[in-house]
Motif scaffolding. Sequence first.
Motif, short mmCIF file in Angstrom:
data_model
loop_
_atom_site.label_atom_id
_atom_site.label_comp_id
_atom_site.label_asym_id
_atom_site.label_seq_id
_atom_site.Cartn_x
_atom_site.Cartn_y
_atom_site.Cartn_z
N PRO A 25 0.82 -1.22 0.00
CA PRO A 25 0.00 0.00 0.00
C PRO A 25 0.84 1.27 0.00
O PRO A 25 1.79 1.40 0.78
CB PRO A 25 -0.81 -0.13 1.29
CG PRO A 25 0.03 -0.98 2.19
CD PRO A 25 0.76 -1.94 1.30
N ASP A 26 0.51 2.19 -0.88
CA ASP A 26 1.09 3.52 -0.88
C ASP A 26 0.39 4.36 0.19
O ASP A 26 -0.61 3.93 0.77
CB ASP A 26 0.92 4.18 -2.25
CG ASP A 26 1.80 3.55 -3.32
OD1 ASP A 26 2.86 3.02 -2.96
OD2 ASP A 26 1.41 3.58 -4.51
N PRO A 27 0.89 5.55 0.48
CA PRO A 27 0.18 6.44 1.41
C PRO A 27 -1.28 6.63 0.99
O PRO A 27 -1.58 6.82 -0.19
CB PRO A 27 0.96 7.76 1.31
CG PRO A 27 2.34 7.32 0.97
CD PRO A 27 2.17 6.15 0.04
N GLY A 80 -1.51 1.95 4.47
CA GLY A 80 -0.44 2.87 4.13
C GLY A 80 -0.40 4.07 5.06
O GLY A 80 -1.30 4.27 5.90
N GLU A 81 0.61 4.86 4.90
CA GLU A 81 0.80 6.05 5.73
C GLU A 81 -0.42 6.97 5.61
O GLU A 81 -0.95 7.21 4.53
CB GLU A 81 2.05 6.79 5.27
CG GLU A 81 2.37 8.04 6.05
CD GLU A 81 3.59 8.76 5.51
OE1 GLU A 81 3.83 9.90 5.94
OE2 GLU A 81 4.29 8.17 4.65
N ASP A 87 -8.07 -0.62 9.95
CA ASP A 87 -6.98 -1.31 10.62
C ASP A 87 -6.87 -2.72 10.08
O ASP A 87 -7.86 -3.28 9.56
CB ASP A 87 -7.23 -1.38 12.14
CG ASP A 87 -7.21 -0.01 12.79
OD1 ASP A 87 -6.21 0.69 12.66
OD2 ASP A 87 -8.22 0.35 13.44
N PRO A 88 -5.70 -3.34 10.16
CA PRO A 88 -5.58 -4.75 9.78
C PRO A 88 -6.62 -5.60 10.51
O PRO A 88 -6.86 -5.42 11.70
CB PRO A 88 -4.15 -5.11 10.21
CG PRO A 88 -3.41 -3.81 10.09
CD PRO A 88 -4.39 -2.76 10.55
N GLY A 89 -7.24 -6.49 9.78
CA GLY A 89 -8.28 -7.35 10.33
C GLY A 89 -9.69 -6.87 10.03
O GLY A 89 -10.65 -7.65 10.17
#
Length: 329
Positions: A25-27, A80-81, A87-89
């Motif tokens: 993932p990019d920002p 990404g930033e 969030d992950p999940g």
Amino acid sequence: MRAAIRRRYGGPDAIAFDDVPDPTPDPGEVLVRVHATTVNRTDCAYRSGHPWINRVVCGWPRPRVEVLGSEFAGVVLDVGEGVTAYDPGDRVFGFVDGRPGAHAEMLTVAADGLLAPVPAHLDPAEAAPGMEGGHYAHAFLRVTGVGEGDRALVHGATGAIGTALVQLLHAAGVEVTAVCDQIPTGRPGLLADLGATRVVDLGSGEHLRSAGAGYDSVLDATGHLSFTAARPLLRQGGSYASSDLGRGAQNLALAAIGPITRRLGLRHVLFPFPHGGADLAAHLAELMAGGRYRPVVDRTYGFDELRDAYAYVDAGRKVGSVVVLVPTA
């Protein structure tokens, strides 16, 4: 990761499977592990390169992007930033028109694009077809301005856009007449269940004129109804819109003079250019969570059967959406 790719335009046989580098993932982006995707008209057009406008978008003389697929549901693996909304999940679903990549085990998408959390009561296969048809259907409502108390006719009501359009119109308080080529086998009450007040089945011998006249809007969800054919159905000052450019791009030409004919109180053409981001995605997810919009699924295929899914969609007889399950282990 494993992905379905095509390096040339063509039929389903142009699709191959290969290992490609994992995306990062990019920002402003999220990385999604795809659990389910779909095959839709957009994907088929990008694969075949027809009509010609798709080669302008996708590349000439060969495709610029190899991995197809525009609609998906899955789980966020990384962000990404600058991304704070996910969030992950997190379970998410979305649509990436113009930037394919969903026919793969992973893809990156803009966090502020057509992306939303999967409603709690839905699994990925149920959520995956929720964004493409809804996104295009919403464009019809936006451009025509139809709302509570209006009457609208939906032509091509059994496709992904059509079934979404019937539901979104009904949710907005619009009285809907649904027109289809054939009532789905084994699902005779489908369109009424989705909110249509009246159903016209052209396949049974009914004629379009039996739908009556005086509609505020006639909405062509498949590109099979011209303005000339729709005009007698409209009230004076009513609007016609189609998801297709029409023969010789006539719908764009007629839409260009639409503001003039509209101000004169005449029947007119509008073109539903789709656009939308996180706000539209959240709106569709809210409708799905509340049961006011539910994507209709025709068939479900395994990832290795992707070519068969494309061939079925090419045949033009699908009802709602075609879902493809992507292995997660």
